[in-house]
Design a protein around this motif. Structure first.
Motif, PDB file in Angstrom:
ATOM      1  N   ARG A   1       5.656  19.574   5.822  1.00  0.00           N
ATOM      2  CA  ARG A   1       5.302  19.033   4.724  1.00  0.00           C
ATOM      3  C   ARG A   1       6.286  18.306   4.012  1.00  0.00           C
ATOM      4  O   ARG A   1       7.321  18.729   3.449  1.00  0.00           O
ATOM      5  CB  ARG A   1       4.686  19.947   3.980  1.00  0.00           C
ATOM      6  N   VAL A   2       5.990  16.926   3.642  1.00  0.00           N
ATOM      7  CA  VAL A   2       6.831  16.047   2.832  1.00  0.00           C
ATOM      8  C   VAL A   2       6.001  15.871   1.706  1.00  0.00           C
ATOM      9  O   VAL A   2       4.942  15.008   1.788  1.00  0.00           O
ATOM     10  CB  VAL A   2       7.343  14.953   3.576  1.00  0.00           C
TER      11      VAL A   2
ATOM     12  N   TRP B   1       7.822   4.916   7.029  1.00  0.00           N
ATOM     13  CA  TRP B   1       6.397   5.465   6.545  1.00  0.00           C
ATOM     14  C   TRP B   1       6.429   6.469   5.431  1.00  0.00           C
ATOM     15  O   TRP B   1       5.707   6.269   4.437  1.00  0.00           O
ATOM     16  CB  TRP B   1       5.323   5.883   7.391  1.00  0.00           C
ATOM     17  N   LEU B   2       7.341   7.425   5.411  1.00  0.00           N
ATOM     18  CA  LEU B   2       7.210   8.272   4.600  1.00  0.00           C
ATOM     19  C   LEU B   2       7.706   7.959   2.982  1.00  0.00           C
ATOM     20  O   LEU B   2       7.221   8.590   2.104  1.00  0.00           O
ATOM     21  CB  LEU B   2       8.191   9.641   5.088  1.00  0.00           C
ATOM     22  N   PRO B   3       8.608   7.022   2.938  1.00  0.00           N
ATOM     23  CA  PRO B   3       8.925   6.354   1.377  1.00  0.00           C
ATOM     24  C   PRO B   3       8.001   5.986   0.926  1.00  0.00           C
ATOM     25  O   PRO B   3       7.832   5.398  -0.312  1.00  0.00           O
ATOM     26  CB  PRO B   3      10.178   5.717   1.820  1.00  0.00           C
TER      27      PRO B   3
ATOM     28  N   VAL C   1       0.803  -1.247   0.040  1.00  0.00           N
ATOM     29  CA  VAL C   1       0.060   0.058  -0.071  1.00  0.00           C
ATOM     30  C   VAL C   1       0.653   1.145  -0.045  1.00  0.00           C
ATOM     31  O   VAL C   1       1.930   1.517   0.703  1.00  0.00           O
ATOM     32  CB  VAL C   1      -1.007   0.182   1.386  1.00  0.00           C
ATOM     33  N   GLU C   2       0.632   2.303  -0.956  1.00  0.00           N
ATOM     34  CA  GLU C   2       1.133   3.553  -0.686  1.00  0.00           C
ATOM     35  C   GLU C   2       0.252   4.627  -0.472  1.00  0.00           C
ATOM     36  O   GLU C   2      -1.024   4.335  -0.661  1.00  0.00           O
ATOM     37  CB  GLU C   2       1.762   3.957  -2.375  1.00  0.00           C
ATOM     38  N   PHE C   3       0.524   5.595   0.188  1.00  0.00           N
ATOM     39  CA  PHE C   3      -0.653   6.643   0.752  1.00  0.00           C
ATOM     40  C   PHE C   3      -0.467   8.017   0.039  1.00  0.00           C
ATOM     41  O   PHE C   3       0.512   8.635  -0.223  1.00  0.00           O
ATOM     42  CB  PHE C   3      -0.097   6.631   2.277  1.00  0.00           C
ATOM     43  N   ASP C   4      -1.718   8.473  -0.214  1.00  0.00           N
ATOM     44  CA  ASP C   4      -2.132   9.580  -0.762  1.00  0.00           C
ATOM     45  C   ASP C   4      -1.930  10.732   0.145  1.00  0.00           C
ATOM     46  O   ASP C   4      -1.442  12.059  -0.112  1.00  0.00           O
ATOM     47  CB  ASP C   4      -3.388   9.566  -1.488  1.00  0.00           C
TER      48      ASP C   4
END
Length: 204
Positions: A198-199, A148-150, A123-126
């Motif tokens: 913000r990333v 998590w950020l990647p 899963v990737e997060f929007d």
């Protein structure tokens, strides 16, 4: 409360639920809380700043709350984005139980809390919203964020609220050096004693 109490899988003391009345997503909600978790008596100052300073989450796709506690961020994401799938993670099993129970109380079938390793690795997060657990220590925090950020989806955004005197500026610089060139790290705002970092993952 000592931070070690709520940064463990099974906090000390009995798991006794008690009622909690809070405002989330513009309405008063009747939920449950307990001792042995972060900010058990309501929405903490940092999370309140996050809610007031960041734009709405992606209306669809997968959203993430890192360190869910009793669920204020995950529940707000679920209320604001009913067509998205909200994932909430915590190492504290009491937090996972409370977030799932509070989601059920609000009828939020799109919110699921779990241990980190239980989230589908594909899963990737929007959108990621987090009041990250700074007090777990720098090494543990860095490992958590690089877990998590990647996993941001292309064009996705992570919004982190961090207190200035707990190292928000140094954390922003560190993220800028650790994440590859497809990520942009910026300070979006300052409110009270908190920064919003913000990333953003570039669109492909």
């Amino acid at each position: 409360m000592e931070s070690a109490h709520y940064f463990t899988a099974q906090p000390a003391g009995p798991f006794t639920r008690k009622p909690l009345t809070v405002e989330l997503a513009g309405a008063t909600r009747q939920l449950q809380t307990s001792s042995g978790i972060f900010s058990p008596d309501g929405v903490d100052k940092g999370t309140a700043v996050l809610f007031s300073e960041v734009p709405p989450p992606s209306p669809k796709g997968h959203l993430l709350d890192i360190g869910c506690g009793w669920g204020p961020i995950a529940l707000t994401l679920g209320l604001m984005a009913p067509h998205a799938k909200v994932h909430a993670v915590d190492v504290n099993e009491r937090c996972i139980t409370l977030t799932n129970e509070n989601a059920a109380a609000l009828g939020l079938t799109n919110v699921t809390a779990s241990l980190p390793h239980e989230v589908d690795p594909a899963v990737e997060f929007d959108t990621i919203w987090s009041n990250p657990p700074i007090r777990i220590g720098k090494d543990e925090l860095h490992t958590l964020l690089l877990t998590w950020l990647p996993r941001l989806a292309a064009g996705g955004n992570a919004w982190l609220v961090v207190q200035k005197n707990l190292g928000s500026d140094s954390l922003q610089r560190w993220l800028s050096t650790e994440l590859d060139s497809s990520y942009t790290v910026s300070r979006e705002s300052t409110s009270k004693t908190f920064r919003i970092i913000r990333v953003r993952k570039a669109s492909q």
